[in-house]
Write an enzyme that holds these catalytic residues in place. Structure first.
Site, PDB file in Angstrom:
ATOM      1  N   ASP A  39       0.853  -1.170   0.000  1.00 35.44           N
ATOM      2  CA  ASP A  39       0.000   0.000   0.000  1.00 35.44           C
ATOM      3  C   ASP A  39       0.903   1.238   0.000  1.00 35.44           C
ATOM      4  O   ASP A  39       2.099   1.152   0.296  1.00 35.44           O
ATOM      5  CB  ASP A  39      -0.901  -0.026   1.233  1.00 35.44           C
ATOM      6  CG  ASP A  39      -1.937   1.080   1.199  1.00 35.44           C
ATOM      7  OD1 ASP A  39      -2.423   1.416   0.107  1.00 35.44           O
ATOM      8  OD2 ASP A  39      -2.256   1.628   2.271  1.00 35.44           O
ATOM      9  N   ASP A  77      -0.287   5.037   1.006  1.00 37.75           N
ATOM     10  CA  ASP A  77      -0.554   5.942   2.124  1.00 37.75           C
ATOM     11  C   ASP A  77      -0.538   5.190   3.447  1.00 37.75           C
ATOM     12  O   ASP A  77      -1.207   4.162   3.601  1.00 37.75           O
ATOM     13  CB  ASP A  77      -1.907   6.634   1.932  1.00 37.75           C
ATOM     14  CG  ASP A  77      -1.924   7.534   0.709  1.00 37.75           C
ATOM     15  OD1 ASP A  77      -1.001   8.346   0.564  1.00 37.75           O
ATOM     16  OD2 ASP A  77      -2.851   7.400  -0.114  1.00 37.75           O
ATOM     17  N   LYS A 124      -9.510  -2.570  -3.295  1.00 32.46           N
ATOM     18  CA  LYS A 124      -9.430  -3.174  -1.965  1.00 32.46           C
ATOM     19  C   LYS A 124     -10.680  -2.853  -1.159  1.00 32.46           C
ATOM     20  O   LYS A 124     -11.179  -1.724  -1.243  1.00 32.46           O
ATOM     21  CB  LYS A 124      -8.203  -2.637  -1.226  1.00 32.46           C
ATOM     22  CG  LYS A 124      -6.874  -2.942  -1.876  1.00 32.46           C
ATOM     23  CD  LYS A 124      -5.726  -2.362  -1.066  1.00 32.46           C
ATOM     24  CE  LYS A 124      -5.720  -0.852  -1.047  1.00 32.46           C
ATOM     25  NZ  LYS A 124      -4.579  -0.275  -0.314  1.00 32.46           N
ATOM     26  N   ASP A 164      -1.317  -1.031   5.949  1.00 33.75           N
ATOM     27  CA  ASP A 164      -1.536  -0.406   7.257  1.00 33.75           C
ATOM     28  C   ASP A 164      -2.970  -0.553   7.744  1.00 33.75           C
ATOM     29  O   ASP A 164      -3.316  -0.018   8.795  1.00 33.75           O
ATOM     30  CB  ASP A 164      -1.170   1.080   7.199  1.00 33.75           C
ATOM     31  CG  ASP A 164      -2.178   1.893   6.391  1.00 33.75           C
ATOM     32  OD1 ASP A 164      -2.478   1.498   5.233  1.00 33.75           O
ATOM     33  OD2 ASP A 164      -2.679   2.912   6.892  1.00 33.75           O
TER      34      ASP A 164
END
Length: 275
Positions: free
Chosen positions: A18, A20, A189, A214
């Site tokens: 990922d 961010d 996602k 995250d």
């Protein structure tokens, strides 16, 4: 059990990550991110940087990351817009689409061979935009009622702005669903479809690929359902005390990508670096 799960992570030779909260946070590079990408490149390990954001083209994203100090090539980025366009092309159920979105989505749809129009459409494709309009939503409702298939790039209901949260794709999709009684098929996602298309993109296999994310509710669950090893970093959304509230677990939990860098750079039994 924890050792066995982490061991699989160490035998990884391809990575999905990922963006961010993992590599960058509010346009600042997270410590260790640049070095991690350097390690993967030096070792010839395939990787893609994933994002549910469908606003930007890979070229735009690459330039934005470069301004933050992170070198990521256009071909190293995989967005929900690209995954959506590829999915629809493979469906082979028509090539006319009404698209609500920005350049990232419209460019991906054009490059996948779609004609973008507001009549006689096979699909209504909803993505992220800062200029949602009542007219565009009304057109989408009319086309879906007329038989167009309803597709959304991602389920995120809000997005950040300097002035606070803004309605995002999922919120607008809910409005269209309420008016049409049709639920969209969401490609991004946590649909593992996005991960499988990313694996195909780099020619990787799920058994030797790990997902670095995250968020337990998107990155980790989608990675798990796609058959990948999963690594949760605590530099973004999910906190350590929240991990146990989910009925599934990542292969490993680390504070940030710097911990992964430290692990990968540890010398092996023969004095060489791991990995």
């Amino acid at each position: 059990m924890e050792v066995a799960r982490t061991q699989r992570l160490m035998t990884t030779n391809s990575w999905l990550t990922d963006m961010d909260g993992v590599l960058v946070r509010e346009e600042s590079v997270i410590p260790g991110a640049a070095r991690l990408l350097e390690i993967w490149r030096d070792r010839g390990q395939k990787f893609l940087v994933l994002t549910n954001n469908s606003i930007y083209t890979p070229r735009d994203l690459s330039a934005r990351l470069a301004r933050s100090g992170l070198k990521v090539g256009e071909n190293e980025l995989w967005t929900s817009a690209l995954a959506t366009a590829e999915f629809l092309r493979d469906q082979a159920a028509g090539h006319r689409a009404y698209v609500i979105g920005e350049a990232g989505l419209t460019t991906a749809m054009h490059e996948a061979g779609f004609v973008l129009t507001d009549n006689d459409c096979d699909y209504v494709v909803l993505g992220e935009t800062r200029t949602y309009s009542f007219e565009a939503i009304a057109t989408a409702v009319r086309l879906i009622e007329g038989g167009a298939r309803f597709i959304a790039t991602n389920p995120d209901t809000t997005g950040p702005s300097p002035h606070g949260p803004l309605p995002a794709t999922g919120a607008v999709a809910a409005m269209i669903s309420a008016a049409t009684a049709r639920q969209p098929y969401i490609v991004g996602k946590p649909n593992p479809m996005m991960f499988r298309s990313a694996l195909n993109r780099i020619g990787a296999h799920s058994e030797t690929t790990a997902m670095l994310g995250d968020r337990m509710d998107t990155d980790i669950i989608a990675g798990m359902e796609a058959g990948l090893a999963t690594l949760l970093v605590l530099s973004g959304v999910t906190r350590r005390d929240q991990v146990e509230t989910f009925p599934f677990r990542p292969s490993a939990v680390m504070e940030s990508v710097q911990d992964l860098v430290n692990l990968l750079e540890m010398p092996g039994p023969d004095g060489s670096e791991k990995g």
